[in-house]
Design an enzyme around this catalytic site. Structure first.
Site, short mmCIF file in Angstrom:
data_model
loop_
_atom_site.label_atom_id
_atom_site.label_comp_id
_atom_site.label_asym_id
_atom_site.label_seq_id
_atom_site.Cartn_x
_atom_site.Cartn_y
_atom_site.Cartn_z
N HIS A 68 -7.44 -27.37 -6.12
CA HIS A 68 -7.82 -26.64 -4.91
C HIS A 68 -6.62 -25.91 -4.27
O HIS A 68 -6.68 -24.69 -4.09
CB HIS A 68 -8.52 -27.57 -3.92
CG HIS A 68 -8.50 -27.11 -2.50
ND1 HIS A 68 -9.17 -25.98 -2.08
CD2 HIS A 68 -7.87 -27.60 -1.40
CE1 HIS A 68 -8.96 -25.80 -0.78
NE2 HIS A 68 -8.17 -26.77 -0.35
N HIS A 92 -0.51 -27.36 1.07
CA HIS A 92 -1.11 -27.31 2.41
C HIS A 92 -1.83 -28.59 2.83
O HIS A 92 -2.03 -28.82 4.01
CB HIS A 92 -2.03 -26.09 2.58
CG HIS A 92 -3.40 -26.23 1.98
ND1 HIS A 92 -3.71 -25.79 0.72
CD2 HIS A 92 -4.54 -26.77 2.46
CE1 HIS A 92 -4.98 -26.04 0.45
NE2 HIS A 92 -5.51 -26.65 1.50
N GLU A 96 -1.47 -33.75 5.57
CA GLU A 96 -2.72 -34.25 6.11
C GLU A 96 -3.32 -35.38 5.26
O GLU A 96 -3.79 -36.38 5.79
CB GLU A 96 -3.71 -33.07 6.22
CG GLU A 96 -5.10 -33.41 6.66
CD GLU A 96 -5.22 -33.65 8.16
OE1 GLU A 96 -4.21 -33.50 8.86
OE2 GLU A 96 -6.33 -34.00 8.60
N ASP A 97 -3.29 -35.21 3.95
CA ASP A 97 -4.06 -36.11 3.08
C ASP A 97 -3.26 -37.09 2.24
O ASP A 97 -3.83 -37.88 1.51
CB ASP A 97 -4.93 -35.28 2.11
CG ASP A 97 -6.01 -34.50 2.85
OD1 ASP A 97 -6.27 -34.85 4.00
OD2 ASP A 97 -6.57 -33.57 2.26
N ASP A 159 -7.65 -20.98 2.46
CA ASP A 159 -8.15 -22.35 2.24
C ASP A 159 -9.66 -22.37 2.46
O ASP A 159 -10.44 -22.88 1.66
CB ASP A 159 -7.43 -23.28 3.23
CG ASP A 159 -7.93 -24.71 3.17
OD1 ASP A 159 -8.24 -25.18 2.06
OD2 ASP A 159 -7.99 -25.35 4.24
MN MN Z 1 -7.56 -27.32 1.73
#
Ligand code: MN
Length: 747
Positions: A68, A92, A96-97, A159
């Site tokens: 992705h 990106h 966050e993840d 995104d």
């Molecule tokens: Mn994304």
């Protein structure tokens, strides 16, 4: 260029199932040759780093997660964005993840990339939930306001575009939410930034997902109608090309399919039927120069008659997002309307890319090392180019203002706990927010939670925060708020409230003070007839008795003077009770009441009197301390401890003294400062602070006064109920082995 790419990149080996080499190859193809070797190497490193960070994570489609971010980077590469944007796109989601920290990204890929990734993560954390149409506009503004660097928005749009392209594998309610957000938030942002290519794809995807039925109906109608059109399209295109050749004009002519979403919105907004919208044949002619645009226009107007009033010169007067083109509508063969757009290739390119066109990779153009400055400069460059177009058009600058306001906003946008977005001026605080929600909330606010954490009411708010105001029924606005509020609404309301409050409180205090003073004459206000009181009011040139009380309460008129005036009135002479008083008056005439001629009982103070009774900040009196009051003109009574050194200053003005004492059952908390000397060791501050809290005392402030290698001196401003409570707190702190000394700070 990444400004601080590492000299050595760590060896990274990852299992095949975490890699997405196919997606990486697609990215490389899109990158083509517009970046140099070193930059391509950094991009490869970003791929390895990202694949490792996301290792074990899968997309809903079953692909390794890294596919992705690579696809997002590919979208940006197709727009020929700079290398930092490409790397940031690949990374990106890592902050966050995955457990990756921003610092780690900065170390390996430079500060610019880290800032971009961090910016994208912050946008991702914000959820658009509101069901109110009007909120979409504010939400868009909030997103734009949040980004320091417009590339963050461009990455976010890419995104979103990839997520929309791959929605298929998600749950249907989630798909609808994302689609709606895309139509309401992201497509309009792309439009605002002049990114037409991005906008149209987002709209088409969003439309088919959010209104699948309408989409299907329109798509079917288009498919059916297309067959009949083919002949006309070819005929018109040939005719135009022929005419351009005759006139020796170079231009590329192409028939344009109308986008389904634009057909749909036209039908909706202009109340047209499908055929009214669709049976318009659209062509675009791209040429080399502006001059050529107008000559081509002349040629096509010559070929087919133009529809009156439909010609639009967006070259001379560009659209708000910088879009430039000539638009005209012609009567074609069989009377069919033909829509023609004429523009230069450069205009066409800008119409596709918008603001992103300014990040097209250019070699050797980076001098500036400040990412933010550079980014803003690029945006300014874009706006300047808009400005120039506008100048040559001689039109108003309104459109430019709109873009500028969006990109460099003067406002902050924050959420209420229910998800409503409030727009406030930059620098607005929690108190401004409270008043913006409702005047009553402002007047009753006592504390604020920003992102679920308690914060001072004076905290300036930041974009995207969720703000919850805590109110108390008995709370009142604090005059110190006027030092930090920025909105007119808050200021006016606080002033208004304080003015009324102050008057009420002054009247109440003045009444009590006068009552006290009258006791010295064995009199009480209740004994006096209204007529008599009115006489006194007249004498002191007030309108109502309240005016006299207020004057006394504010310290503008000494209570003993008014009391004496009342007691000495002839009306009391002669009556039996007052005979002794008359004697006393005779005496007191030589010895004023405030010197003891009339020994008054002291005024009881509870701390709840409000603004007209103030506790001196020099000595912080607390219940249990011996206290002395002083009347200060316009401010009411100021209470000091008897031992305060400032009390000496009043020695020569006894007319200002007021005897005060503490009320017997006081439940308020009072501020007091304590100074603690302690051995300087790790965590000492926290240990002392928790010892204070354990004794049910609040800490309002801490200052570190001095610190040498071995000792720290700290001053804690705490709240206590009185001397007994304070003693308990101090004893407890003193019992800590690291504390060498503790004293109450006085004056
Ligand atoms: Mn994304």
């Amino acid at each position: 260029m990444s400004n601080s790419a590492p000299a050595e990149f760590p060896e990274i080996t990852i299992p095949d199932e975490a890699r997405a080499d196919g997606a990486y190859e697609v990215l490389c193809a899109a990158l083509g040759s517009y970046l140099d070797e070193a930059q391509l190497t950094s991009i490869y490193h970003a791929y390895l780093f990202g694949a490792q960070a996301h290792q074990g994570q899968m997309r809903k489609s079953g692909d390794p997660y890294i596919s992705h971010p690579l696809a997002v980077a590919t979208i940006l590469a197709e727009m020929r964005m700079d290398v930092d944007s490409i790397i940031a796109a690949i990374l990106h989601d890592v902050i966050e993840d995955t457990p990756t920290e921003k610092e780690q990204v900065a170390e390996l890929f430079g500060d610019d990339v880290a800032q971009l990734v961090d910016g994208v993560s912050k946008l991702t954390q914000i959820e658009f939930e509101s069901k109110v149409e009007a909120q979409a506009e504010n939400f868009r503004k909030m997103l734009l306001a949040m980004v320091q660097d417009i590339r963050v928005i461009i990455i976010k749009l890419a995104d979103r575009l990839h997520n929309m392209r791959t929605l298929g594998s998600m749950r249907s309610d989630k798909r609808r939410r994302i689609a709606r957000e895309t139509l309401e938030i992201y497509a309009p942002i792309a439009n605002r930034l002049g990114m037409n290519g991005m906008r149209t794809e987002l709209q088409e995807l969003g439309f088919s997902e959010y209104y699948p039925m309408r989409h299907r109906v329109i798509a079917e109608s288009v498919r059916k109608a297309r067959g009949n059109r083919k002949e006309i399209v070819t005929k018109v295109q040939d005719a135009i090309e022929e005419r351009l050749k005759e006139e020796a004009l170079e231009g590329h002519v192409e028939g344009r399919e109308k986008l389904l979403y634009s057909i749909y919105t036209k039908m909706q907004n202009k109340q047209l039927s499908f055929s009214e919208v669709f049976d318009v044949y659209a062509f675009r002619i791209t040429v080399d120069s502006v001059d050529c645009c107008y000559r081509v226009l002349g040629a096509v107007h010559n070929l087919y008659k133009p529809l009156p009033g439909k010609f639009k010169d967006y070259i001379a007067i560009p659209k708000a997002n910088g879009y430039q083109s000539l638009h005209t509508i012609l009567f074609g063969p069989y009377g069919v309307p033909i829509e023609v757009q004429i523009r230069t290739r450069e205009m066409d390119r800008l119409a596709e890319a918008g603001v992103a066109a300014h990040w097209l990779y250019k070699q050797h153009d980076e001098q500036d090392s400040f990412a933010e400055g550079r980014s803003h400069r690029r945006v300014r460059e874009w706006m300047r180019s808009l400005l120039e177009m506008q100048k040559s058009a001689g039109d108003s600058l309104e459109f430019l203002e709109n873009v500028k306001i969006d990109l460099f906003p003067e406002e902050v946008y924050v959420f209420t706990p229910k998800g409503t977005i409030m727009e406030l001026p930059r620098g607005a605080t929690a108190v401004d927010f409270a008043y913006a929600v409702h005047t009553d909330i402002g007047n009753r606010c006592v504390a604020v939670k920003i992102e679920r954490r308690l914060a001072p009411l004076s905290t300036p708010l930041m974009n995207g925060q969720t703000v919850r105001i805590i109110t108390a029924p008995a709370a009142q606005p604090n005059p110190t708020w006027l030092n930090f509020v920025v909105t007119g609404k808050a200021r006016t309301n606080i002033r208004h409230y304080l003015k009324n409050l102050r008057r009420d409180e002054s009247i109440e205090l003045g009444r009590r003070m006068l009552e006290q003073a009258l006791k010295g004459y064995s009199l009480s206000l209740n004994e006096l007839s209204p007529g008599y009181l009115q006489m006194i009011v007249d004498e002191f040139r007030g309108e109502k008795l309240e005016d006299i009380f207020e004057d006394i309460g504010l310290g503008n008129r000494p209570a003993p003077l008014v009391a004496r005036r009342i007691a000495e009135a002839p009306v009391f002479k002669g009556d039996a009770q007052s005979r002794s008083q008359t004697l006393r008056h005779a005496f007191s005439r030589y010895m004023p009441a405030w010197l003891g001629g009339n020994k008054m009982r002291p005024l009881a103070i509870s701390g709840t009197e409000g603004m007209v009774v103030n506790f001196a900040r020099c000595c912080h009196p607390i219940p249990g301390d011996s206290i002395q009051g002083f009347v200060s003109a316009g401010r009411g009574i100021v209470v000091h401890t008897e031992s305060c050194k400032n009390v000496a200053d009043f020695r020569n003005s006894p007319e200002k003294w007021v005897d005060v004492r503490w009320e017997s059952n006081i439940e308020n908390d009072f501020p007091v400062d304590i100074r603690v000397d302690a051995i300087n060791r790790r965590g000492v501050l926290a240990i002392i602070a928790s010892a204070i809290s354990e004794m049910d005392s609040n800490i309002n402030n801490v200052t570190i006064d001095g610190r040498d290698g071995k000792y720290s001196a700290m001053t804690f401003s705490i709240s206590v109920q009185g001397r007994v409570h304070l003693a308990r707190v101090m004893r407890h702190v003193k019992s800590l082995d690291m504390v060498s000394k503790i004293v109450r700070v006085k004056g």
